[in-house]
Structures are given as C-alpha cells and as structure tokens.
Design an enzyme around this catalytic site. Structure first.
Site, PDB file in Angstrom:
ATOM      1  N   HIS A   1       0.765  -1.052   0.025  1.00  0.00           N
ATOM      2  CA  HIS A   1      -0.053  -0.080   0.023  1.00  0.00           C
ATOM      3  C   HIS A   1       0.814   1.169  -0.107  1.00  0.00           C
ATOM      4  O   HIS A   1       2.141   1.207  -0.034  1.00  0.00           O
ATOM      5  CB  HIS A   1      -0.876   0.022   1.273  1.00  0.00           C
ATOM      6  CG  HIS A   1      -2.138  -0.810   1.000  1.00  0.00           C
ATOM      7  ND1 HIS A   1      -3.250  -0.431  -0.070  1.00  0.00           N
ATOM      8  CD2 HIS A   1      -2.551  -2.106   1.553  1.00  0.00           C
ATOM      9  CE1 HIS A   1      -4.139  -1.379   0.057  1.00  0.00           C
ATOM     10  NE2 HIS A   1      -3.842  -2.194   0.957  1.00  0.00           N
TER      11      HIS A   1
ATOM     12  N   ASP B   1      -0.084   6.932  -3.591  1.00  0.00           N
ATOM     13  CA  ASP B   1      -1.208   6.843  -4.252  1.00  0.00           C
ATOM     14  C   ASP B   1      -1.640   7.892  -5.324  1.00  0.00           C
ATOM     15  O   ASP B   1      -1.838   7.691  -6.510  1.00  0.00           O
ATOM     16  CB  ASP B   1      -2.584   6.753  -3.380  1.00  0.00           C
ATOM     17  CG  ASP B   1      -2.712   5.245  -2.789  1.00  0.00           C
ATOM     18  OD1 ASP B   1      -1.583   4.377  -3.348  1.00  0.00           O
ATOM     19  OD2 ASP B   1      -3.574   4.881  -1.920  1.00  0.00           O
TER      20      ASP B   1
END
Length: 381
Positions: free
Chosen positions: A131, A161
């Site tokens: 992540h 992200d």
C-alpha cells in the site's frame, strides 16, 4: 464537455485509489472515460442518489464479467475505438485475463496502455502486496516526514497513491497520447508508485548532495526544524501555518507577531531554532486563529490558517477561485489545473457499478441486439 481532452476515449478497468484518481483527472479534462466494473459488483442503486466515492466522478460504468470470454471480447471491442486503456492489476493479471498490452495492441496498434502498480511491472517486489505507506517507505519519501525525535508520519496516502501514482499515470498517458499522434503507434506506460514517490523527492536529493539536508528528521528547513516554517497552535486550539523563509518575509513575521522589538538570534542559526520555536509558539498561543488571520492575512508573512475539510470550501479565497464545486449534492474539489479556452468540468456524479451498461455500449458501437446477447450470455450486467 469543453476540456482539452474532449474527443479522447479511454477505457478504465475499475480499481482502487490511484487508478480511479488518474481516470478522474482525465475525465475532468474532457476525456470520455468508460469504466469497466466487475459484473459481480453490479448490485443496482438509485441513479438519483449517486455513490459518494468521488474518485469515480465524471464517467459512465459498464458491468462486465472478465472471466467470461464474451466479456473479455467486449473489452477488446471497446479498445478498438479507444485511445487509451488503464488498469491497476498486479503484474501478469491482465495478460491472464486476455486484456494485456499485446491483446489490446492486436485490436488497436495505436492504443496507449497505462499500467498502475505500487512496485512496477518487474523487480524483486513486483508481485508482492503493498500500500501507499510501503511504496513511499521504499522510495525514501516517508523517512524525512516527521518531527525531531519522533517516528516518520505517513502523509495520508497523498504521496504514493495520488501524487506519485495516479497523477503520474495521467501525465504518462497524456504524454503517450501526444507521441502516438506523431508515430501512429501506442505504447505501454508503466506507472509505479515507488518510482513516482522517488521522483517527488528530487529536490531533496539535490539538497542532500549540496550538504543542505540532514537525514536527522525534523532538523531541516522544510521538515519542521525551522521556527519560521511550521504550524502553530492558537489560543482556541486551532492552527496556523507559517512559511517565512526569505529575509523580507521573516522580517514581516517578526513585525506582525510583535517579536521585532526583542533581541533574537540570527534567523539561520540552526543551533537556536529549538529555542526560537518555543518563543514563536508562545506568541501564537496568545491569540485565536481568527485574530491571527485578521493580523496576517494579506501580508507577506507567508501565512494561512490551517483549515479542515469542511472549512476549506468556505474560505473567501477558495470561493473566489471556485476551488471547490458541488456535484450531485456533494461539495468536492473542482477540476485542476485551469484552462483559459477549454476549461475542464465534472461531467456527471459518480456512477453505480454497471449503471450505464446498455447506453454506454451502444454509444461505443454495439447494437441493442448485441448488448442483449451479451446480457443473455452473462458477459455484461
């Protein structure tokens, strides 16, 4: 739509985080983006009550079973008239499904194939889960963020992200689209969040090479080490931000805070920064955030109040700039950047999975009979 990408057609294989963010950016700029959701995710929903996942705004959704050969054929047919396709699977998954780069190029040699992963398409970590926090850690972007004597602080998931991931994917796709106009050929865009997060750290590698950056967290100019570049609590338990780096701005800070009458050490004497920070903090605690805004807004202190998610849309500057907009009854950030002649816009609120299967497929060249057959075969929903 009047955005600069009007006329561009993009297929988005639905994912999470950076992929949808990239697709949102492209749609905001006028591209016609059709989102391919898994048919298993199609559970209905009231079109009058759009989903609140704002990253999915601006595009229509079709529900497709990618494990059904007819579903795969449906995606490849969409690719035939598209300019680009983006996906966020682990390396090799799209190939196994039959919608990898070679499959798509066989149907459209001009297709730009955007791939969004954390670790990239190859490398020792390529096939492992991760992540944002992991990608920015490996990129060297997490370690410098934090205060002295404290652990690194994850900056939400903005750096991996969105900044290093989705934004660079959108940039890469547009670059490849421009090149395809000249060459007549598409190509693969390998956007990895670890690469993008590392790229965002370019300036700090330069500062380190020049000897201007210490790896001791919270001791540098921009990492809360300096007393003139930090956030300070006010009397009402709110916060203000100060960025008075240049001497003339620092002089303005001292003047408007009332510190200009005191005998203070030299601004850039790093040994005095901790003591100066305590003094500045004490001053800011004497007034409320609103009082400091009254004193410092409009000055050259390099000042702004620290606003919450709900407060930011109400600030006069953001209202003047129309930095936020309301779509489907939800206040959200407006498309950016701005264009003088072909402004971007949010075409529609977020869609329920599969909400536009029939109409979108027909608009992209399928006949009503073909759509009906695909439904009967379980390829679309």
């Amino acid at each position: 739509m009047s955005g600069p990408l009007t006329g561009t057609k993009i297929v988005e294989i639905a994912g999470i985080g950076p992929g949808p963010f990239a697709a949102m950016m492209l749609a905001d700029m006028g591209a016609e983006v059709i989102r391919v959701d898994r048919s298993q995710a199609v559970i209905g929903g009231d079109p009058e009550r759009p989903p609140l996942d704002l990253l999915n705004r601006g595009r229509r959704s079709v529900g497709v079973d990618l494990k059904n050969p007819d579903g795969v054929a449906t995606v490849l047919r969409l690719v035939e008239t598209a300019d680009a396709i983006i996906e966020g699977f682990r390396p090799g998954v799209a190939e196994r499904l039959g919608i990898g780069p070679d499959d798509c190029r066989a149907h459209n040699p001009r297709i730009v194939y955007g791939r969004m992963t954390g670790w990239g398409q190859e490398g020792p970590y390529a096939h492992t889960a991760g992540h944002d926090i992991n990608y920015i850690a490996l990129a060297g972007a997490l370690d410098p963020i934090g205060r002295a004597g404290q652990p690194p602080v994850p900056p939400l998931n903005l750096v991996g992200d969105f900044g290093g991931g989705g934004m660079l994917l959108a940039f890469g796709v547009v670059c490849a689209l421009l090149e395809a106009q000249r060459s007549g050929e598409g190509q693969v865009v390998d956007a990895a969040m670890v690469d993008g997060a590392a790229l965002l750290m370019t300036m700090f590698h330069g500062l380190s090479a020049m000897g201007f950056w210490s790896e001791e967290r919270g001791t540098n100019l921009l990492d809360t080490g300096a007393h003139f570049y930090d956030v300070y609590e006010t009397a009402d338990a709110k916060f203000v931000s100060i960025g008075s780096i240049e001497p003339q701005f620092y002089a303005e800070l001292l003047k408007l805070s009332g510190l200009d009458g005191e005998e203070l050490p030299y601004q850039m004497d790093r040994s005095q920064w901790p003591a100066l920070k305590e003094r500045v903090a004490a001053v800011f605690r004497t007034k409320t955030r609103a009082e400091w805004c009254e004193i410092m807004e409009g000055s050259d202190v390099c000042f702004a109040p620290v606003l919450s998610l709900s407060e930011a849309p109400q600030h006069p500057h953001n209202q003047h700039r129309q930095t936020f907009t309301e779509v489907g009854g939800v206040v959200q950030p407006a498309p950016a950047p701005r264009f003088s002649r072909t402004p971007g816009a949010v075409a529609r609120p977020s869609a329920h999975a599969g909400q536009h299967t029939d109409e979108a497929l027909v608009d992209w060249g399928f006949t009503a009979d073909e759509v009906a057959k695909l439904r009967q075969a379980g390829a679309v929903k």
